[in-house]
Design a protein around this motif. Structure first.
Motif, mmCIF file in Angstrom:
data_model
loop_
_atom_site.group_PDB
_atom_site.id
_atom_site.type_symbol
_atom_site.label_atom_id
_atom_site.label_comp_id
_atom_site.label_asym_id
_atom_site.label_seq_id
_atom_site.Cartn_x
_atom_site.Cartn_y
_atom_site.Cartn_z
ATOM 1 N N LEU A 24 0.823 -1.196 0.000
ATOM 2 C CA LEU A 24 0.000 0.000 0.000
ATOM 3 C C LEU A 24 0.861 1.251 0.000
ATOM 4 C CD1 LEU A 24 -2.881 1.044 0.101
ATOM 5 C CD2 LEU A 24 -2.796 0.894 2.577
ATOM 6 N N TYR A 25 2.013 1.179 0.671
ATOM 7 C CA TYR A 25 2.941 2.302 0.712
ATOM 8 C C TYR A 25 4.251 1.826 0.109
ATOM 9 C CZ TYR A 25 -0.399 3.554 4.304
ATOM 10 O OH TYR A 25 -1.548 3.804 4.973
ATOM 11 N N GLY A 26 4.896 2.669 -0.641
ATOM 12 C CA GLY A 26 6.174 2.285 -1.231
ATOM 13 C C GLY A 26 6.460 3.095 -2.468
ATOM 14 N N ASP A 27 7.396 2.616 -3.267
ATOM 15 C CA ASP A 27 7.844 3.368 -4.426
ATOM 16 C C ASP A 27 7.337 2.803 -5.742
ATOM 17 O OD1 ASP A 27 9.205 5.152 -2.854
ATOM 18 O OD2 ASP A 27 11.039 3.956 -2.857
ATOM 19 N N THR A 28 6.266 2.021 -5.735
ATOM 20 C CA THR A 28 5.729 1.523 -6.991
ATOM 21 C C THR A 28 4.848 2.594 -7.605
ATOM 22 O OG1 THR A 28 3.752 0.574 -5.999
ATOM 23 C CG2 THR A 28 5.712 -0.825 -6.068
ATOM 24 N N GLY A 29 4.517 2.445 -8.875
ATOM 25 C CA GLY A 29 3.696 3.441 -9.561
ATOM 26 C C GLY A 29 2.318 3.593 -8.937
ATOM 27 N N ALA A 30 1.698 2.448 -8.565
ATOM 28 C CA ALA A 30 0.358 2.495 -7.981
ATOM 29 C C ALA A 30 0.370 3.191 -6.627
ATOM 30 C CB ALA A 30 -0.202 1.078 -7.836
ATOM 31 N N THR A 31 1.370 2.920 -5.805
ATOM 32 C CA THR A 31 1.407 3.545 -4.486
ATOM 33 C C THR A 31 1.748 5.026 -4.595
ATOM 34 O OG1 THR A 31 3.677 2.806 -4.176
ATOM 35 C CG2 THR A 31 1.952 1.425 -3.248
ATOM 36 N N ALA A 32 2.543 5.384 -5.586
ATOM 37 C CA ALA A 32 2.838 6.806 -5.782
ATOM 38 C C ALA A 32 1.580 7.548 -6.206
ATOM 39 C CB ALA A 32 3.935 6.973 -6.828
ATOM 40 N N GLU A 33 0.759 6.904 -7.017
ATOM 41 C CA GLU A 33 -0.501 7.517 -7.438
ATOM 42 C C GLU A 33 -1.452 7.678 -6.253
ATOM 43 O OE1 GLU A 33 -3.970 6.705 -10.753
ATOM 44 O OE2 GLU A 33 -2.016 5.757 -10.993
ATOM 45 N N THR A 34 -1.501 6.649 -5.389
ATOM 46 C CA THR A 34 -2.337 6.715 -4.188
ATOM 47 C C THR A 34 -1.843 7.826 -3.260
ATOM 48 O OG1 THR A 34 -2.868 4.368 -4.321
ATOM 49 C CG2 THR A 34 -3.154 5.421 -2.183
ATOM 50 N N ALA A 35 -0.545 7.901 -3.049
ATOM 51 C CA ALA A 35 0.018 8.957 -2.198
ATOM 52 C C ALA A 35 -0.259 10.328 -2.792
ATOM 53 C CB ALA A 35 1.517 8.744 -2.018
ATOM 54 N N GLY A 36 -0.208 10.430 -4.104
ATOM 55 C CA GLY A 36 -0.512 11.702 -4.761
ATOM 56 C C GLY A 36 -1.951 12.126 -4.529
ATOM 57 N N ARG A 156 -6.478 7.417 7.292
ATOM 58 C CA ARG A 156 -5.535 7.438 6.170
ATOM 59 C C ARG A 156 -5.467 6.072 5.492
ATOM 60 N NH1 ARG A 156 0.744 7.465 6.466
ATOM 61 N NH2 ARG A 156 0.201 5.683 7.713
ATOM 62 N N THR A 157 -5.438 5.011 6.284
ATOM 63 C CA THR A 157 -5.398 3.668 5.715
ATOM 64 C C THR A 157 -6.667 3.375 4.921
ATOM 65 O OG1 THR A 157 -3.981 2.899 7.509
ATOM 66 C CG2 THR A 157 -5.158 1.210 6.252
ATOM 67 N N ASP A 158 -7.830 3.729 5.474
ATOM 68 C CA ASP A 158 -9.091 3.526 4.754
ATOM 69 C C ASP A 158 -9.083 4.236 3.401
ATOM 70 O OD1 ASP A 158 -10.056 2.086 6.901
ATOM 71 O OD2 ASP A 158 -11.454 3.642 7.584
ATOM 72 N N LEU A 159 -8.666 5.489 3.395
ATOM 73 C CA LEU A 159 -8.664 6.257 2.154
ATOM 74 C C LEU A 159 -7.604 5.760 1.176
ATOM 75 C CD1 LEU A 159 -9.334 9.845 3.519
ATOM 76 C CD2 LEU A 159 -10.951 8.270 2.458
ATOM 77 N N ALA A 160 -6.450 5.328 1.690
ATOM 78 C CA ALA A 160 -5.409 4.785 0.808
ATOM 79 C C ALA A 160 -5.890 3.493 0.153
ATOM 80 C CB ALA A 160 -4.123 4.549 1.593
ATOM 81 N N VAL A 161 -6.560 2.648 0.911
ATOM 82 C CA VAL A 161 -7.113 1.416 0.341
ATOM 83 C C VAL A 161 -8.180 1.757 -0.691
ATOM 84 C CG1 VAL A 161 -8.504 -0.634 0.875
ATOM 85 C CG2 VAL A 161 -6.563 -0.043 2.308
ATOM 86 N N PHE A 162 -9.031 2.728 -0.396
ATOM 87 C CA PHE A 162 -10.060 3.148 -1.356
ATOM 88 C C PHE A 162 -9.422 3.615 -2.663
ATOM 89 C CE2 PHE A 162 -12.430 6.605 -3.323
ATOM 90 C CZ PHE A 162 -13.607 5.953 -3.634
ATOM 91 N N PHE A 163 -8.433 4.482 -2.569
ATOM 92 C CA PHE A 163 -7.774 4.987 -3.777
ATOM 93 C C PHE A 163 -7.009 3.880 -4.508
ATOM 94 C CE2 PHE A 163 -7.923 9.384 -1.801
ATOM 95 C CZ PHE A 163 -8.886 9.846 -2.696
ATOM 96 N N ALA A 164 -6.404 2.956 -3.760
ATOM 97 C CA ALA A 164 -5.687 1.849 -4.403
ATOM 98 C C ALA A 164 -6.651 0.966 -5.180
ATOM 99 C CB ALA A 164 -4.930 1.040 -3.359
#
Length: 174
Positions: A24-36, A156-164
């Motif tokens: 969920l967190y890290g330097d992959t493209g999907a996680t960068a998009e979620t963090a963005g 934050r975890t709920d919203l990160a999972v939603f965006f992922a």
């Protein structure tokens, strides 16, 4: 025996590589998009004075957001409800321990007001009553602050999972 272990390890590595697991967190493209996306959430001011202030600031820090509504794509509205209940009573009716329950309801909308997702998080904090009223107050504030911060992490975890999930469900341009 050693060769069999290497073959087994390689087999497991190949088997799990196609399972769809990604951090969920890290330097992959999907996680960068979620963090963005998390960074574009504006958190509305929250009532309840000190606890609302603590919760809002923790959310802004966790989202890495600017804190200004004009620079964001999403708005997070948070409602905080605080309830205190005496749970340990002595023979003389003096309460010696309290449980405080924090219930947070949140709603994520776009800046036009269209609801995107919502949720509720609850936290429980407890503290003892001591002879010093000041020490009791500090214990209550500390327990409630930790509970509010825990709730902020869960939001934050709920919203990160939603965006992922939203990112993985949408078709990728080629």
């Amino acid at each position: 025996m050693k060769t069999a272990r290497i073959v087994l390890a390689l087999t497991l590595a190949f088997a799990t590589s196609g399972c769809g697991f990604h951090p969920l967190y890290g330097d992959t493209g999907a996680t960068a998009e979620t963090a963005g996306k998390l960074a574009t959430i504006y958190v509305d001011p929250i009532g309840q004075q000190r606890l609302g202030y603590e919760l809002r600031n923790t959310l802004i820090d966790l989202f890495d957001s600017s804190g200004h509504p004009s620079e964001n794509a999403y708005r997070l509205r948070v409602t905080l409800n605080h309830k205190s209940q005496g749970v340990a009573v002595q023979n003389d009716a003096a309460i010696t321990r309290y449980n405080d329950t924090l219930t947070v309801t949140y709603e994520l909308t776009d800046m036009k007001g269209a609801k995107i997702t919502q949720g509720t998080e609850t936290g429980l904090s407890a503290y003892n009553v001591v002879a010093s009223p000041y020490a009791t107050l500090i214990a209550q504030q500390d327990a409630d602050t930790r509970s509010a911060q825990d709730i902020a992490y869960r939001i934050r975890t709920d919203l990160a999972v939603f965006f992922a999930h939203e990112n993985s469900a949408s078709p990728k341009p080629k």
